[in-house]
Design an enzyme around this catalytic site. Structure first.
Site, PDB file in Angstrom:
ATOM      1  N   GLU A  38       0.875  -1.166   0.000  1.00 23.25           N
ATOM      2  CA  GLU A  38       0.000   0.000   0.000  1.00 23.25           C
ATOM      3  C   GLU A  38       0.916   1.221   0.000  1.00 23.25           C
ATOM      4  OE1 GLU A  38      -2.679   0.263   3.316  1.00 23.25           O
ATOM      5  OE2 GLU A  38      -3.473   2.184   2.612  1.00 23.25           O
ATOM      6  N   ARG A  71       5.763 -12.673   9.803  1.00 20.79           N
ATOM      7  CA  ARG A  71       6.454 -11.460   9.386  1.00 20.79           C
ATOM      8  C   ARG A  71       7.825 -11.383  10.036  1.00 20.79           C
ATOM      9  NH1 ARG A  71       4.534  -6.441   9.869  1.00 20.79           N
ATOM     10  NH2 ARG A  71       2.492  -7.098   9.155  1.00 20.79           N
ATOM     11  N   LYS A 108       4.668   1.043   9.627  1.00 20.72           N
ATOM     12  CA  LYS A 108       4.804   2.267   8.839  1.00 20.72           C
ATOM     13  C   LYS A 108       4.324   3.487   9.617  1.00 20.72           C
ATOM     14  CE  LYS A 108       3.230   0.161   4.918  1.00 20.72           C
ATOM     15  NZ  LYS A 108       2.710   0.077   3.539  1.00 20.72           N
TER      16      LYS A 108
END
Ligand code: ATP
Ligand code: MG
Length: 595
Positions: A46, A293, A303
């Site tokens: 994104e 992850r 982020k």
């Protein structure tokens, strides 16, 4: 140094590739013919921030799989949220994926955006499928506010409650959804929801929202849309449209997989393989697979938090060399090969863990040891006058650029009567086994002569050593004595008249704690920011570095690996310390092995 190395992700890594659980699943699919032997992966960021080392893991995994199986790899901007996305991020993402060495379908050198896919290009198709779900009685327009939707949702222990709008007629739903799209309603006043099951133990299946109203200008579609698809609705459709076979994502989406499948199955209801069903031909149904992850010690990866560091001025930008972003690592001097080898070594797992940052540093050293030319630079200069060397004379000594790589050749380093050595390479009272310089002792100058310390000048006020006097042995050019006498110590140096003053930016971990999020209640990850994460030091470098291009990576002999920063000028070269020479990973590994 090669800035754009686009070889396969697996070339110099070896071991783990080809043997993880995801590749096993793919092999099984290939055996059973599930996707006709096709393998097609994607990386779907994104564009709401810069990519970080965690994304690198995902890129290496997805691209690596495509490469291993002779498949395809898409780079797709998941640009379904108009509010947080920016052009700057899009450009940085494309640049970083390319730099890392992944090759997406349609990639070209003359046009950075060639082949990049935009999820927003699918908005009309997604809308059409949403209308289809309404017609099938599988979606409805809901007038509950976001807060009310939440209240009706229930909890893990309590079932949800049906929305009072759940049983609207298909005609009414079609009408309202059409008017939502045409902009008749304000933000947040209505949603389109899937009609699944408010009693499902999986909260994601409790009539999830598919569309929300947001009157915002989108970077790609402008003002064409004022309804935007939610991630769960959009993502599987994006994969399906592109023919993605394996939709690889992180573990937090495991509970979303039933929804991923539900949406595609809902579209396929009334469709058949040959297109003879009332709704036409079935759409492609990818397999979602989750993996753990990457978490790294001394690092935050969200982020949102990285943005906070940038906005709050805690770092000098997204590409600050202390940031775990790909652009930060790159500016720091980390080679893409080191990141790829690191990702290959950590492999993929189904359970979350934390990787020691020293492992990344180990891979950086390992690559740079082979690839980085050696140069001499003095960090804490101490003047040495070679009393018996003729004044005004300059000679050029041949220095090997990289003992690990004969192809790197040699260079000429100027030598003269006055040189600088490291303050630490002299001790007035040397401890045992101190093989460097001390009064009366002899030491080898790297690529130069043997010198012997014959005198020490001190500051009369402080008693501090300010200058050494040495003599050199003219018969030892190149560093060896013809009489075969042994000199153990070798130190680096620069010629005082030729040395170039430079700036060294010395980096340490950005946080003082291995887990920056481990703070007492009411605390914040920024509380453990390391005040010494950047230290700016003056240093003296050999003249060969004056015109080194930004991004060039070198080893300052005996000091560390450095990279020319883009702030560098010939008048004032600037070097980022990529990593020190000392390999603390070896220590960590030993400690881990020892329990
Ligand atoms: P945020 O940091 O806000 O949680 P995100 O990391 O999910 O955002 P995306 O742009 O959605 O950001 O991520 C793109 C892809 O990278 C996703 O497939 C995601 O699963 C993967 N990814 C993100 N973080 C990691 C990580 N730490 N390790 C491995 N893969 C990751
Ligand atoms: Mg995400």
């Amino acid at each position: 140094m090669a800035e754009n190395n686009r070889s396969a992700s697996t070339e110099d890594s070896g071991n783990k590739e080809g043997s993880d659980f995801i590749r096993e699943i793919i092999r099984e699919h290939n055996r059973s013919g599930r996707f006709g032997g096709r393998v097609h992966t994607r990386f779907p960021p994104e564009p709401n921030g810069y990519l970080h080392i965690g994304h690198a893991k995902s890129i290496c995994l997805n691209y690596g799989i495509a490469a291993d199986f002779g498949g395809k790899f898409n780079l797709r901007m998941d640009d379904t949220n108009p509010e947080k996305e920016e052009q700057e991020y899009v450009d940085a993402i494309i640049d970083d994926v390319r730099w890392l060495g992944a090759q997406w379908t349609g990639m070209r050198d003359d046009d950075p955006r060639a082949g990049v896919i935009w999820a927003s290009d699918y908005f009309q198709q997604m809308y059409d499928w949403a209308v289809e779900l309404i017609r099938k009685g599988l979606a409805f327009v809901c007038d509950l506010t976001p807060d009310q939707v939440r209240e009706h949702r229930g909890t893990l222990t309590e079932p949800g409650r049906d929305s009072p709008y759940r049983n609207r007629s298909i005609e009414e739903n079609l009408d309202l959804f059409d008017r939502m799209r045409r902009g008749e309603f304000p933000d947040g006043s209505r949603t389109l929801r899937a009609k699944i099951d408010m009693n499902s133990p999986n909260l994601n299946l409790r009539d999830p929202v598919m569309y929300r109203i947001v009157h915002a200008t989108h970077h790609n579609t402008g003002d064409n849309w004022c309804i935007y698809p939610m991630y769960d609705w959009a993502h599987g459709l994006e994969d399906s449209i592109e023919g993605i076979t394996h939709s690889i994502c992180t573990l937090e989406f495991e509970n979303h997989r039933p929804l991923y499948d539900w949406f595609i199955n809902a579209i396929n209801l009334g469709r058949t393989d040959d297109g003879s069903g009332p709704w036409g031909k079935k759409i492609h149904h990818p397999q979602q697979i989750e993996f753990a992850r990457l978490n790294l010690t001394y690092t935050v990866m969200s982020k949102r938090k990285l943005l906070e560091l940038v906005k709050g001025g805690h770092v000098r930008g997204w590409d600050d060399p202390r940031m775990p972003t790909i652009s930060g690592l790159r500016r720091r001097g980390v080679p893409p090969e080191a990141i790829r080898n690191f990702c290959s070594t950590i492999g993929v797992a189904k359970v979350e863990g934390v990787v020691e940052i020293q492992l990344l540093e180990h891979h950086i050293r390992e690559h740079l040891n082979r690839a980085a030319p050696r140069v001499m630079a003095v960090m804490k200069p101490l003047k040495v006058v070679i009393d018996n060397y003729p004044e005004g004379r300059v000679e050029f000594l041949e220095a090997v650029n990289n003992p690990e790589d004969p192809a790197a050749g040699t260079r000429q380093v100027p030598f003269s009567r006055e040189i600088y050595i490291e303050e630490d390479d002299f001790r007035e009272d040397p401890p045992k086994k101190y093989y460097r310089l001390s009064p009366g002792a002899e030491v080898r100058l790297r690529w130069g002569y043997l010198i012997r310390c014959v005198g020490v000048d001190k500051d009369p006020a402080t008693g501090q050593v300010v200058r050494l006097h040495c003599t050199y042995d003219p018969a030892t050019r190149g560093g060896n004595a013809p009489d075969g006498r042994k000199v153990k110590g070798t130190i680096h140096w620069v010629s005082a008249a030729h040395a170039v003053p430079a700036e060294a930016r010395l980096y340490d971990h950005l946080f003082t704690k291995p887990d920056p999020d481990d703070v007492p209640p009411g605390g914040d990850f920024k509380d453990c920011l390391n005040p010494n994460s950047l230290q700016v030091a003056a240093c003296l470098v050999e003249p060969s570095l004056v015109n080194a291009a930004a991004g060039s990576r070198v080893q300052f002999e005996r000091v560390g690996y450095f990279c020319v920063d883009r702030d560098s000028t010939p008048q004032r070269p600037v070097f980022n310390r990529t990593v020190t020479l000392k390999d603390s990973w070896a220590k960590v590994e030993k400690a881990l092995a020892g329990g």
